[in-house]
Design a protein around this motif. Structure first.
Motif, PDB file in Angstrom:
ATOM      1  N   MET A  30       1.061  -1.282  -0.085  1.00  0.00           N
ATOM      2  CA  MET A  30      -0.070   0.057  -0.113  1.00  0.00           C
ATOM      3  C   MET A  30       1.119   1.160   0.077  1.00  0.00           C
ATOM      4  O   MET A  30       1.839   1.245   0.797  1.00  0.00           O
ATOM      5  N   SER A  31       0.795   2.068  -0.946  1.00  0.00           N
ATOM      6  CA  SER A  31       1.443   2.998  -1.137  1.00  0.00           C
ATOM      7  C   SER A  31       1.121   4.172  -0.082  1.00  0.00           C
ATOM      8  O   SER A  31       0.132   4.284   0.626  1.00  0.00           O
ATOM      9  N   SER A  32       2.088   5.226   0.154  1.00  0.00           N
ATOM     10  CA  SER A  32       1.894   6.398   0.943  1.00  0.00           C
ATOM     11  C   SER A  32       0.725   7.141   0.345  1.00  0.00           C
ATOM     12  O   SER A  32      -0.296   7.656   1.376  1.00  0.00           O
ATOM     13  N   GLU A  33       0.423   7.314  -0.695  1.00  0.00           N
ATOM     14  CA  GLU A  33      -0.825   7.681  -1.312  1.00  0.00           C
ATOM     15  C   GLU A  33      -2.057   7.048  -0.936  1.00  0.00           C
ATOM     16  O   GLU A  33      -3.154   7.775  -0.416  1.00  0.00           O
ATOM     17  N   GLY A  34      -2.222   5.824  -0.837  1.00  0.00           N
ATOM     18  CA  GLY A  34      -3.213   5.011  -0.527  1.00  0.00           C
ATOM     19  C   GLY A  34      -3.430   5.449   0.893  1.00  0.00           C
ATOM     20  O   GLY A  34      -4.539   5.137   1.461  1.00  0.00           O
ATOM     21  N   PHE A  35      -2.386   5.461   1.812  1.00  0.00           N
ATOM     22  CA  PHE A  35      -2.606   5.495   3.233  1.00  0.00           C
ATOM     23  C   PHE A  35      -3.194   6.832   3.453  1.00  0.00           C
ATOM     24  O   PHE A  35      -4.153   7.053   4.301  1.00  0.00           O
ATOM     25  N   ASP A  36      -2.640   7.851   2.699  1.00  0.00           N
ATOM     26  CA  ASP A  36      -3.281   9.062   2.685  1.00  0.00           C
ATOM     27  C   ASP A  36      -4.703   9.282   2.358  1.00  0.00           C
ATOM     28  O   ASP A  36      -5.623   9.922   3.043  1.00  0.00           O
ATOM     29  N   GLU A  37      -5.205   8.479   1.460  1.00  0.00           N
ATOM     30  CA  GLU A  37      -6.258   8.368   0.906  1.00  0.00           C
ATOM     31  C   GLU A  37      -7.259   7.721   2.386  1.00  0.00           C
ATOM     32  O   GLU A  37      -8.529   8.201   2.110  1.00  0.00           O
ATOM     33  N   CYS A  38      -6.893   6.789   2.825  1.00  0.00           N
ATOM     34  CA  CYS A  38      -7.577   6.065   3.965  1.00  0.00           C
ATOM     35  C   CYS A  38      -7.407   6.797   5.076  1.00  0.00           C
ATOM     36  O   CYS A  38      -8.615   6.307   5.993  1.00  0.00           O
ATOM     37  N   ARG A  39      -6.620   7.445   5.590  1.00  0.00           N
ATOM     38  CA  ARG A  39      -6.463   8.242   6.731  1.00  0.00           C
ATOM     39  C   ARG A  39      -7.966   8.834   7.199  1.00  0.00           C
ATOM     40  O   ARG A  39      -8.124   8.662   8.552  1.00  0.00           O
ATOM     41  N   PRO A  40      -8.569   9.486   6.430  1.00  0.00           N
ATOM     42  CA  PRO A  40      -9.813   9.990   7.192  1.00  0.00           C
ATOM     43  C   PRO A  40     -10.894   9.050   7.515  1.00  0.00           C
ATOM     44  O   PRO A  40     -11.520   9.623   8.407  1.00  0.00           O
ATOM     45  N   ALA A  41     -10.627   7.931   7.167  1.00  0.00           N
ATOM     46  CA  ALA A  41     -11.586   6.931   7.441  1.00  0.00           C
ATOM     47  C   ALA A  41     -11.127   6.119   8.544  1.00  0.00           C
ATOM     48  O   ALA A  41     -11.799   5.389   9.348  1.00  0.00           O
ATOM     49  N   VAL A  42     -10.018   6.589   9.064  1.00  0.00           N
ATOM     50  CA  VAL A  42      -9.446   5.716  10.444  1.00  0.00           C
ATOM     51  C   VAL A  42      -8.800   6.614  11.405  1.00  0.00           C
ATOM     52  O   VAL A  42      -7.988   6.036  12.209  1.00  0.00           O
ATOM     53  N   THR A  43      -9.149   8.043  11.442  1.00  0.00           N
ATOM     54  CA  THR A  43      -8.636   8.953  12.341  1.00  0.00           C
ATOM     55  C   THR A  43      -9.721   9.806  12.587  1.00  0.00           C
ATOM     56  O   THR A  43     -10.735  10.028  11.947  1.00  0.00           O
ATOM     57  N   GLY A  44      -9.491  10.317  13.718  1.00  0.00           N
ATOM     58  CA  GLY A  44     -10.351  11.520  14.505  1.00  0.00           C
ATOM     59  C   GLY A  44     -11.440  10.837  14.952  1.00  0.00           C
ATOM     60  O   GLY A  44     -11.965   9.854  15.102  1.00  0.00           O
ATOM     61  N   PRO A  45     -12.386  11.838  15.883  1.00  0.00           N
ATOM     62  CA  PRO A  45     -13.558  11.598  16.393  1.00  0.00           C
ATOM     63  C   PRO A  45     -14.586  11.413  15.495  1.00  0.00           C
ATOM     64  O   PRO A  45     -15.667  10.507  15.730  1.00  0.00           O
ATOM     65  N   SER A  46     -14.655  11.800  14.233  1.00  0.00           N
ATOM     66  CA  SER A  46     -15.764  11.648  13.136  1.00  0.00           C
ATOM     67  C   SER A  46     -15.090  11.130  12.020  1.00  0.00           C
ATOM     68  O   SER A  46     -15.193  11.844  10.804  1.00  0.00           O
ATOM     69  N   PRO A  47     -14.831   9.837  11.648  1.00  0.00           N
ATOM     70  CA  PRO A  47     -14.183   9.307  10.414  1.00  0.00           C
ATOM     71  C   PRO A  47     -15.110   9.264   9.508  1.00  0.00           C
ATOM     72  O   PRO A  47     -16.353   9.409   9.916  1.00  0.00           O
ATOM     73  N   ILE A  48     -14.699   9.597   8.340  1.00  0.00           N
ATOM     74  CA  ILE A  48     -15.700   9.531   6.850  1.00  0.00           C
ATOM     75  C   ILE A  48     -15.728   8.070   6.665  1.00  0.00           C
ATOM     76  O   ILE A  48     -14.642   7.277   6.867  1.00  0.00           O
ATOM     77  N   ASP A  49     -16.463   7.826   5.893  1.00  0.00           N
ATOM     78  CA  ASP A  49     -16.412   6.598   4.932  1.00  0.00           C
ATOM     79  C   ASP A  49     -15.323   6.567   4.025  1.00  0.00           C
ATOM     80  O   ASP A  49     -14.971   7.495   3.332  1.00  0.00           O
ATOM     81  N   PRO A  50     -14.779   5.582   3.576  1.00  0.00           N
ATOM     82  CA  PRO A  50     -13.561   5.312   2.910  1.00  0.00           C
ATOM     83  C   PRO A  50     -14.112   5.537   1.323  1.00  0.00           C
ATOM     84  O   PRO A  50     -15.091   5.478   0.884  1.00  0.00           O
TER      85      PRO A  50
END
Length: 100
Positions: A30-50
């Motif tokens: 998984m590339s760093s870009e892939g991690f960046d794309e998924c980060r909002p879905a796995v972080t914070g108190p209000s994660p978004i859908d992937p």
């Protein structure tokens, strides 16, 4: 000034730098870009859908390899919620590894 950093802090910092460095280069297919794309879905108190880009990156990833990081104490230190990360395959309509 005499400043001594506790050994545990030095080890934790070194481990954090190692994981951050590995993630920036890509890990488990998984590339760093892939991690960046998924980060909002796995972080914070209000994660978004992937996003579709996150799911595409996850589809190409080595899921059993990624699962090996599920109990890492370092994930929370870089803002990743392991419980949310474990839900990503199902949210992307992928079959999670059996023992993950």
């Amino acid at each position: 000034m005499n400043f001594h950093m506790p050994a545990i802090t030095i080890h934790a910092l070194a481990a954090l730098l190692l994981v951050t460095s590995a993630m920036s280069a890509g890990i488990c297919n998984m590339s760093s870009e892939g991690f960046d794309e998924c980060r909002p879905a796995v972080t914070g108190p209000s994660p978004i859908d992937p996003t579709a880009a996150c799911c595409s990156a996850l589809e190409a990833a080595d899921l059993p390899c990624l699962c090996s990081y599920r109990s890492s104490p370092l994930l929370p230190s870089i803002g990743i919620n392991p419980d949310l990360a474990l839900q990503l395959p199902r949210e992307c309509n992928l079959s999670p590894p059996a023992n993950c």
